[in-house]
Scaffold this active site. Sequence first.
Site, PDB file in Angstrom:
ATOM      1  N   GLN A 182      -4.960  -1.971   9.085  1.00 21.72           N
ATOM      2  CA  GLN A 182      -4.618  -3.217   8.454  1.00 21.72           C
ATOM      3  C   GLN A 182      -5.142  -4.069   9.503  1.00 21.72           C
ATOM      4  OE1 GLN A 182      -3.618  -3.550   5.511  1.00 21.72           O
ATOM      5  NE2 GLN A 182      -3.657  -5.935   5.842  1.00 21.72           N
ATOM      6  N   ASP A 219     -11.130   2.289   3.117  1.00 22.35           N
ATOM      7  CA  ASP A 219     -11.233   1.044   3.299  1.00 22.35           C
ATOM      8  C   ASP A 219     -12.760   0.725   3.032  1.00 22.35           C
ATOM      9  OD1 ASP A 219      -9.247  -0.855   3.282  1.00 22.35           O
ATOM     10  OD2 ASP A 219      -8.854  -0.683   5.366  1.00 22.35           O
ATOM     11  N   LYS A 274       0.749  -1.124  -0.038  1.00 25.73           N
ATOM     12  CA  LYS A 274       0.113   0.000  -0.101  1.00 25.73           C
ATOM     13  C   LYS A 274       0.954   1.133  -0.054  1.00 25.73           C
ATOM     14  CE  LYS A 274      -3.627  -2.761   2.051  1.00 25.73           C
ATOM     15  NZ  LYS A 274      -4.549  -3.222   3.060  1.00 25.73           N
TER      16      LYS A 274
HETATM   17  N1  GUN Z   1      -6.815  -7.170   5.635  1.00 31.45           N
HETATM   18  C1  GUN Z   1      -7.065  -7.967   4.639  1.00 31.45           C
HETATM   19  N2  GUN Z   1      -7.545  -7.217   3.536  1.00 31.45           N
HETATM   20  C2  GUN Z   1      -7.722  -5.795   4.015  1.00 31.45           C
HETATM   21  C3  GUN Z   1      -8.143  -4.769   3.695  1.00 31.45           C
HETATM   22  O1  GUN Z   1      -8.765  -4.717   2.333  1.00 31.45           O
HETATM   23  N3  GUN Z   1      -8.165  -3.608   4.194  1.00 31.45           N
HETATM   24  C4  GUN Z   1      -7.583  -3.878   5.617  1.00 31.45           C
HETATM   25  N4  GUN Z   1      -7.517  -2.786   6.422  1.00 31.45           N
HETATM   26  N5  GUN Z   1      -7.237  -4.742   6.155  1.00 31.45           N
HETATM   27  C5  GUN Z   1      -7.227  -6.059   5.326  1.00 31.45           C
END
Ligand code: GUN
Length: 299
Positions: free
Chosen positions: A97, A120, A53
């Site tokens: 996350q 998100d 990211k």
């Molecule tokens: N963990 C697995 N996929 C995601 C996601 O799309 N966003 C976040 N914040 N955590 C994750």
Amino acid sequence: MTAQIIDGKALAKSLRVKFRERVEALRTAGVQPGLAVILVGDNPASKVYVGNKVKACADCGVASFHHSLAADAAEAEVLALIRRLNADAAVHGILVQLPLPPHIDVRRVIEAIDVNKDVDGFHLYNVGGLVVGNSIFPPCTPYGVELLLETTGIDVAGKNAVVVGASNIVGKPMALMLLQKEATVTVCHAKTRDLAQHTIIADILIVAAGKPGLIVPQMVRHGAIVIDVGINRLPDNSIVGDVDFEGVKMKASWIAPVPGGVGRMTVTMLIENTLRSAELRLGKGHGIGHEGWDAAVIP
Ligand code: GUN
């Protein structure tokens, strides 16, 4: 029949070219878009995802603010950090996350994020928005799948769409987004009896179960569009999806492989949502044209 490949890498690349132009436009207007990423603990997979990211931000010209907290960080510490980021004008998106360590209440943490920075799309406001077809930020993985589907040129309306997996992050929002596009949607999950009976009717089959080899050719209709959202690491360290790619590609009309399909799109849609947030703040309300969604700013 051999399926055509749905190329997530190529689509992500072309979207990112447009993102750089949008970043330039924002900068010209005096806004440097920024994304804050919070990682609690040292889950190796989460570290990789967060690294991807941060890299995607750099690739597109978005500033990233990476906050790493210890695995035993108190929930109050996470909430205090989120409150600081909510108030920080340089931050247009906040991502925590997941998964979080078990002593932290995930819902309390997500609900603490300002909905206008919930890139998100996990905040209850955005989740509720999915139900009525009006969400500020669609969640990134299903949003990416939706754009991948568009590249096939298929009209989703009236098609049988079967989603395998009912997680809050992928399966449930995916089903709502397909319903919004007027597909006839079936959601299958771990307790579904005779999975094949459902998957065989799918014109569009989206698989997000986290089980390598779950979908074999006998379960797939001739000519179906198959999108594999699974990311599984095998003992030999290779990455595979949930679909038997070699077998299923002989029956499907289109197939998104792993890697090279959904993965790159998820991160790309995170950047899209961050830019959308910055643009909404500027009052431009411009996005990449998410049909069926009215971007709205919460007063
Ligand atoms: N963990 C697995 N996929 C995601 C996601 O799309 N966003 C976040 N914040 N955590 C994750």
